[in-house]
Motif scaffolding. Structure first.
Motif, PDB file in Angstrom:
ATOM      1  N   ASP A 127      92.798 -75.358 -23.753  1.00 48.89           N
ATOM      2  CA  ASP A 127      91.328 -75.313 -23.812  1.00 48.89           C
ATOM      3  C   ASP A 127      90.746 -74.555 -22.626  1.00 48.89           C
ATOM      4  OD1 ASP A 127      91.199 -76.526 -26.203  1.00 48.89           O
ATOM      5  OD2 ASP A 127      90.614 -78.507 -25.458  1.00 48.89           O
ATOM      6  N   GLU A 128      91.350 -74.757 -21.432  1.00 46.29           N
ATOM      7  CA  GLU A 128      90.856 -74.018 -20.262  1.00 46.29           C
ATOM      8  C   GLU A 128      91.078 -72.522 -20.453  1.00 46.29           C
ATOM      9  OE1 GLU A 128      91.400 -75.759 -15.999  1.00 46.29           O
ATOM     10  OE2 GLU A 128      92.846 -76.722 -17.336  1.00 46.29           O
ATOM     11  N   LEU A 129      92.253 -72.167 -20.976  1.00 50.59           N
ATOM     12  CA  LEU A 129      92.534 -70.739 -21.198  1.00 50.59           C
ATOM     13  C   LEU A 129      91.540 -70.168 -22.211  1.00 50.59           C
ATOM     14  CD1 LEU A 129      96.451 -70.624 -21.298  1.00 50.59           C
ATOM     15  CD2 LEU A 129      94.932 -70.041 -19.398  1.00 50.59           C
ATOM     16  N   LEU A 130      91.254 -70.952 -23.251  1.00 54.57           N
ATOM     17  CA  LEU A 130      90.304 -70.478 -24.272  1.00 54.57           C
ATOM     18  C   LEU A 130      88.902 -70.315 -23.685  1.00 54.57           C
ATOM     19  CD1 LEU A 130      91.488 -72.447 -27.412  1.00 54.57           C
ATOM     20  CD2 LEU A 130      91.388 -69.961 -27.168  1.00 54.57           C
ATOM     21  N   GLU A 131      88.565 -71.207 -22.747  1.00 54.54           N
ATOM     22  CA  GLU A 131      87.251 -71.126 -22.091  1.00 54.54           C
ATOM     23  C   GLU A 131      87.142 -69.827 -21.287  1.00 54.54           C
ATOM     24  OE1 GLU A 131      85.664 -73.961 -18.849  1.00 54.54           O
ATOM     25  OE2 GLU A 131      86.306 -75.197 -20.555  1.00 54.54           O
ATOM     26  N   ILE A 132      88.200 -69.502 -20.543  1.00 55.15           N
ATOM     27  CA  ILE A 132      88.192 -68.254 -19.759  1.00 55.15           C
ATOM     28  C   ILE A 132      88.122 -67.060 -20.722  1.00 55.15           C
ATOM     29  CG2 ILE A 132      89.463 -66.802 -18.108  1.00 55.15           C
ATOM     30  CD1 ILE A 132      90.710 -69.378 -16.989  1.00 55.15           C
ATOM     31  N   CYS A 133      88.868 -67.126 -21.814  1.00 58.47           N
ATOM     32  CA  CYS A 133      88.836 -66.048 -22.811  1.00 58.47           C
ATOM     33  C   CYS A 133      87.403 -65.818 -23.299  1.00 58.47           C
ATOM     34  CB  CYS A 133      89.717 -66.387 -24.012  1.00 58.47           C
ATOM     35  SG  CYS A 133      91.474 -66.256 -23.704  1.00 58.47           S
ATOM     36  N   ALA A 134      86.702 -66.909 -23.609  1.00 58.57           N
ATOM     37  CA  ALA A 134      85.344 -66.783 -24.148  1.00 58.57           C
ATOM     38  C   ALA A 134      84.404 -66.147 -23.120  1.00 58.57           C
ATOM     39  CB  ALA A 134      84.818 -68.150 -24.579  1.00 58.57           C
ATOM     40  N   GLU A 135      84.659 -66.419 -21.813  1.00 54.96           N
ATOM     41  CA  GLU A 135      83.836 -65.793 -20.771  1.00 54.96           C
ATOM     42  C   GLU A 135      84.109 -64.294 -20.705  1.00 54.96           C
ATOM     43  OE1 GLU A 135      84.858 -67.910 -17.208  1.00 54.96           O
ATOM     44  OE2 GLU A 135      84.020 -69.778 -17.996  1.00 54.96           O
ATOM     45  N   LEU A 136      85.343 -63.895 -21.032  1.00 57.14           N
ATOM     46  CA  LEU A 136      85.712 -62.475 -20.914  1.00 57.14           C
ATOM     47  C   LEU A 136      85.139 -61.632 -22.049  1.00 57.14           C
ATOM     48  CD1 LEU A 136      89.468 -62.914 -19.903  1.00 57.14           C
ATOM     49  CD2 LEU A 136      87.627 -62.093 -18.434  1.00 57.14           C
ATOM     50  N   GLY A 137      84.978 -62.208 -23.223  1.00 58.86           N
ATOM     51  CA  GLY A 137      84.450 -61.431 -24.352  1.00 58.86           C
ATOM     52  C   GLY A 137      84.598 -62.167 -25.658  1.00 58.86           C
ATOM     53  N   SER A 138      83.754 -61.810 -26.631  1.00 65.91           N
ATOM     54  CA  SER A 138      83.698 -62.551 -27.901  1.00 65.91           C
ATOM     55  C   SER A 138      85.022 -62.541 -28.663  1.00 65.91           C
ATOM     56  CB  SER A 138      82.627 -61.939 -28.810  1.00 65.91           C
ATOM     57  OG  SER A 138      81.416 -61.836 -28.134  1.00 65.91           O
ATOM     58  N   ASP A 139      85.789 -61.436 -28.563  1.00 66.73           N
ATOM     59  CA  ASP A 139      87.016 -61.329 -29.359  1.00 66.73           C
ATOM     60  C   ASP A 139      88.253 -61.854 -28.629  1.00 66.73           C
ATOM     61  OD1 ASP A 139      85.521 -60.143 -31.333  1.00 66.73           O
ATOM     62  OD2 ASP A 139      86.347 -58.128 -31.063  1.00 66.73           O
ATOM     63  N   VAL A 140      88.108 -62.186 -27.342  1.00 68.05           N
ATOM     64  CA  VAL A 140      89.299 -62.518 -26.540  1.00 68.05           C
ATOM     65  C   VAL A 140      89.947 -63.843 -26.979  1.00 68.05           C
ATOM     66  CG1 VAL A 140      90.243 -62.737 -24.213  1.00 68.05           C
ATOM     67  CG2 VAL A 140      88.330 -61.183 -24.627  1.00 68.05           C
TER      68      VAL A 140
END
Ligand code: ATP
Length: 304
Positions: A127-140
């Motif tokens: 979940d933390e990794l997914l949270e960082i992904c979402a901060e990086l960009g919509s498709d990440v």
């Protein structure tokens, strides 16, 4: 500390991309059905004196090697969160076209995040990794998850979707890229003064994916990408590519995401070879690739 970690990350095609009107913050609400396809970038993270990005592959010259690279941004975000010095060399082996509408940059962001996470042993939760992904960009986030998923909001809120079988695809890469923000601006221009409906997910399309039914998916694909008219408006030559693939026997043809890569659904690997050959002979694209879906999300392939 590990010596190096390599992660493989798939490209995506949006089998549905329903786009709502521009919101007050400039973003658009989306109903976005992502499908990960077997075309991959690889990101290797190795300890280094300072953060450094290198890239190899046919489109490498188009990839920024500074801190704007999504792989670098992912490493910086993870390091900041865990109080780690981001001293890492990120090497990208790039097979996903740049600015092609296949989420290549997002793939590298998710890949670098997973690679650095393993290299540094942060113990971050999924979940933390997914949270960082979402901060990086919509498709990440989708690049991390893979398979098939429904993205709502800006596309970053994901619901994993069941897929009942393999789908075969041909992709035609174009001579130049298209900027995703420019395609959204063209969407806004083309729809100005019209009543843009709220994006709605196609139940037929989800059922086709769940059953693994290629013919049903082909029936659901025409007009499933609301960005296609905008991409065609900015890149009119793509109409000839779509046409060439359909004439060669593709069951459906569409622009991948914001384009300009075009995607052709076919019945089996033999049909994929025939359609790819015809597309190459038509000289309406730079190169073609055949592959299948769904592909796994970001995966560690080497950890030494
Ligand atoms: P999407 O399908 O998510 O809209 P795209 O596949 O069309 O994206 P990308 O290949 O992700 O587009 O690249 C868009 C721009 O992002 C590039 O032109 C480049 O300037 C920048 N960029 C940043 N990091 C990367 C990266 N690792 N690889 C490619 N481009 C990157």
């Amino acid at each position: 500390m590990s010596a190096s970690v390599t992660v493989r990350v798939p490209a995506k095609v949006n089998v549905q991309l329903a786009v709502g009107a521009a919101r007050a913050d400039g973003f658009h609400d989306l109903a976005n059905v992502f499908l990960a396809v077997g075309l991959y970038d690889e990101v290797t993270a190795t300890p280094a004196a300072e953060l450094r990005v290198t890239c190899e592959g046919p489109d490498a010259a188009l990839v920024p090697l500074d801190r704007t690279n999504l792989a670098a941004r992912a490493a910086l975000a993870l390091a900041a969160r865990y109080g780690i010095e981001p001293d890492v060399h990120l090497h990208i082996v790039k097979d996903i076209p740049v600015a092609g509408g296949m989420a290549g940059g997002s793939a590298d962001g998710a890949g670098a995040l997973l690679a650095c996470d393993a290299l540094w042993g942060t113990g971050a939760s999924r979940d933390e990794l997914l949270e960082i992904c979402a901060e990086l960009g919509s498709d990440v986030p989708f690049s991390l998850v893979g398979g098939a998923a429904l993205g709502t909001g800006r596309g970053e809120r994901l619901t994993v979707l069941p897929v009942g079988g393999a789908f075969h695809w041909v992709f035609a890469m174009a001579d130049r890229g298209l900027s995703t923000p420019a395609v959204f601006r063209e969407f806004d221009r083309l729809t100005a003064g019209t009543d843009v409906p709220a994006p709605v997910t196609s139940e037929d399309l989800l059922a086709a994916l769940a059953k693994g039914d290629t013919d049903a998916l082909a029936a659901a694909l025409p007009h499933s990408n609301d960005l296609q008219p905008a991409a065609l408006s900015l890149y009119p030559e793509l109409a000839a590519t779509l046409d060439a693939g359909l004439r060669a026997g593709a069951l459906a043809a569409l622009v991948s995401g914001s384009g300009p890569t075009t995607a052709f659904l076919v019945s089996d690997p033999d049909a994929a070879s025939r359609v790819a050959g015809a597309l190459a002979a038509s000289a309406t694209c730079r190169t073609t690739r055949t592959t299948s879906a769904p592909a796994r999300g970001a995966t560690v392939t080497h950890h030494a």
